[in-house]
Design a protein around this motif. Sequence first.
Motif, PDB file in Angstrom:
ATOM      1  N   LEU A  98       0.818  -1.206   0.000  1.00  0.00           N
ATOM      2  CA  LEU A  98       0.000   0.000   0.000  1.00  0.00           C
ATOM      3  C   LEU A  98       0.851   1.256   0.000  1.00  0.00           C
ATOM      4  O   LEU A  98       1.944   1.272   0.564  1.00  0.00           O
ATOM      5  CB  LEU A  98      -0.895   0.036   1.242  1.00  0.00           C
ATOM      6  CG  LEU A  98      -1.952  -1.052   1.415  1.00  0.00           C
ATOM      7  CD1 LEU A  98      -2.731  -0.800   2.698  1.00  0.00           C
ATOM      8  CD2 LEU A  98      -2.882  -1.112   0.213  1.00  0.00           C
ATOM      9  N   ARG A  99       0.323   2.323  -0.587  1.00  0.00           N
ATOM     10  CA  ARG A  99       0.942   3.632  -0.403  1.00  0.00           C
ATOM     11  C   ARG A  99       0.641   4.091   1.010  1.00  0.00           C
ATOM     12  O   ARG A  99      -0.322   3.633   1.649  1.00  0.00           O
ATOM     13  CB  ARG A  99       0.413   4.633  -1.426  1.00  0.00           C
ATOM     14  CG  ARG A  99      -1.015   5.063  -1.217  1.00  0.00           C
ATOM     15  CD  ARG A  99      -1.530   5.997  -2.309  1.00  0.00           C
ATOM     16  NE  ARG A  99      -0.772   7.238  -2.377  1.00  0.00           N
ATOM     17  CZ  ARG A  99      -1.004   8.206  -3.265  1.00  0.00           C
ATOM     18  NH1 ARG A  99      -1.973   8.029  -4.174  1.00  0.00           N
ATOM     19  NH2 ARG A  99      -0.294   9.302  -3.272  1.00  0.00           N
ATOM     20  N   ALA A 100       1.435   5.013   1.525  1.00  0.00           N
ATOM     21  CA  ALA A 100       1.325   5.411   2.928  1.00  0.00           C
ATOM     22  C   ALA A 100      -0.047   5.988   3.281  1.00  0.00           C
ATOM     23  O   ALA A 100      -0.537   5.808   4.399  1.00  0.00           O
ATOM     24  CB  ALA A 100       2.420   6.403   3.278  1.00  0.00           C
ATOM     25  N   SER A 101      -0.680   6.659   2.341  1.00  0.00           N
ATOM     26  CA  SER A 101      -1.975   7.301   2.618  1.00  0.00           C
ATOM     27  C   SER A 101      -3.164   6.439   2.211  1.00  0.00           C
ATOM     28  O   SER A 101      -4.308   6.923   2.208  1.00  0.00           O
ATOM     29  CB  SER A 101      -2.058   8.645   1.893  1.00  0.00           C
ATOM     30  OG  SER A 101      -1.931   8.458   0.488  1.00  0.00           O
ATOM     31  N   ALA A 102      -2.935   5.174   1.883  1.00  0.00           N
ATOM     32  CA  ALA A 102      -4.001   4.325   1.346  1.00  0.00           C
ATOM     33  C   ALA A 102      -5.195   4.217   2.280  1.00  0.00           C
ATOM     34  O   ALA A 102      -6.342   4.472   1.886  1.00  0.00           O
ATOM     35  CB  ALA A 102      -3.445   2.936   1.035  1.00  0.00           C
ATOM     36  N   ILE A 186     -12.928   5.949  -5.976  1.00  0.00           N
ATOM     37  CA  ILE A 186     -12.117   7.120  -5.631  1.00  0.00           C
ATOM     38  C   ILE A 186     -11.027   7.269  -6.693  1.00  0.00           C
ATOM     39  O   ILE A 186     -10.429   6.283  -7.135  1.00  0.00           O
ATOM     40  CB  ILE A 186     -11.511   7.019  -4.222  1.00  0.00           C
ATOM     41  CG1 ILE A 186     -10.637   5.768  -4.053  1.00  0.00           C
ATOM     42  CG2 ILE A 186     -12.597   7.034  -3.171  1.00  0.00           C
ATOM     43  CD1 ILE A 186      -9.907   5.739  -2.721  1.00  0.00           C
ATOM     44  N   ASP A 187     -10.810   8.509  -7.100  1.00  0.00           N
ATOM     45  CA  ASP A 187      -9.842   8.801  -8.157  1.00  0.00           C
ATOM     46  C   ASP A 187      -8.451   8.951  -7.559  1.00  0.00           C
ATOM     47  O   ASP A 187      -7.825  10.014  -7.633  1.00  0.00           O
ATOM     48  CB  ASP A 187     -10.238  10.078  -8.900  1.00  0.00           C
ATOM     49  CG  ASP A 187     -11.576   9.931  -9.592  1.00  0.00           C
ATOM     50  OD1 ASP A 187     -11.898   8.810 -10.011  1.00  0.00           O
ATOM     51  OD2 ASP A 187     -12.304  10.937  -9.703  1.00  0.00           O
ATOM     52  N   SER A 188      -7.984   7.857  -6.980  1.00  0.00           N
ATOM     53  CA  SER A 188      -6.670   7.884  -6.356  1.00  0.00           C
ATOM     54  C   SER A 188      -6.151   6.464  -6.248  1.00  0.00           C
ATOM     55  O   SER A 188      -6.849   5.585  -5.735  1.00  0.00           O
ATOM     56  CB  SER A 188      -6.750   8.513  -4.962  1.00  0.00           C
ATOM     57  OG  SER A 188      -5.495   8.492  -4.327  1.00  0.00           O
ATOM     58  N   PRO A 189      -4.936   6.195  -6.739  1.00  0.00           N
ATOM     59  CA  PRO A 189      -4.373   4.846  -6.573  1.00  0.00           C
ATOM     60  C   PRO A 189      -3.889   4.651  -5.140  1.00  0.00           C
ATOM     61  O   PRO A 189      -3.274   5.555  -4.559  1.00  0.00           O
ATOM     62  CB  PRO A 189      -3.212   4.815  -7.570  1.00  0.00           C
ATOM     63  CG  PRO A 189      -2.833   6.249  -7.753  1.00  0.00           C
ATOM     64  CD  PRO A 189      -4.066   7.071  -7.540  1.00  0.00           C
TER      65      PRO A 189
END
Length: 233
Positions: A98-102, A186-189
């Motif tokens: 995961l990315r840190a802000s996931a 959500i428009d964010s990976p």
Amino acid sequence: MEGISMLSVVVATYNQSEFLHQCLDSLLGQTIARAEYEIIVVDDGSNDDTAKIVREYGDDIDAPLAHSRRKGLVPACTTALEQARGCYVIRVDSDDWLRASALERLLSAAATNTDADIIIPEYWVVDGGQPEVVRPDLENVFTWMAGGPLLRREAVERAGGYREFYWEEYDLYLRMLCRSARVVGIDSPVLYHREHSASITAREDDRLRGWRELAEAWPSSTLCKYGFHEELT
């Protein structure tokens, strides 16, 4: 585990010690408070260094579970869900991270869409080159990932949880949709999905058998209503 966390992060793993550190480190490096989520790891009878790696993390893993022998992905996920205490559940495959802000981004979407049962994020595909962003089609269930979407645990349980299918995620999503699950995107990976030769879906024969299995189990009208895949015939 004490209390009820907002979110349960599920990692079902088998012989993925090569990638497990990166996966678990990404779960522990999230931008939200650690008290907001729990980490459940199910070692499905691995015979590599998986058990040793899990022990290294100690209490950082809220529920380190293990099968004495390999039972398969679906039983491993079921074992995890039986222990989950979060209002929401997210699966993360042990060869992904995961990315840190996931989790912050997913929970923010859940707070904004309080009646959503499935929250579908974008993700990156990593195959050795530059990661590429993939944007799932909310109208096509067969573009959704097994790992990454945020699921309302109550909705998963109402649908019956995972069943023994090669494409266990699509079977679950279809049952949830047939129960009028609300889907938002959500428009964010949020997740890095690693493609490699040892992954389950890399084997074409098994993959095609999985599509046939799904086609035999579900009416074609239902499959067509919720999506399309070129290998699903």
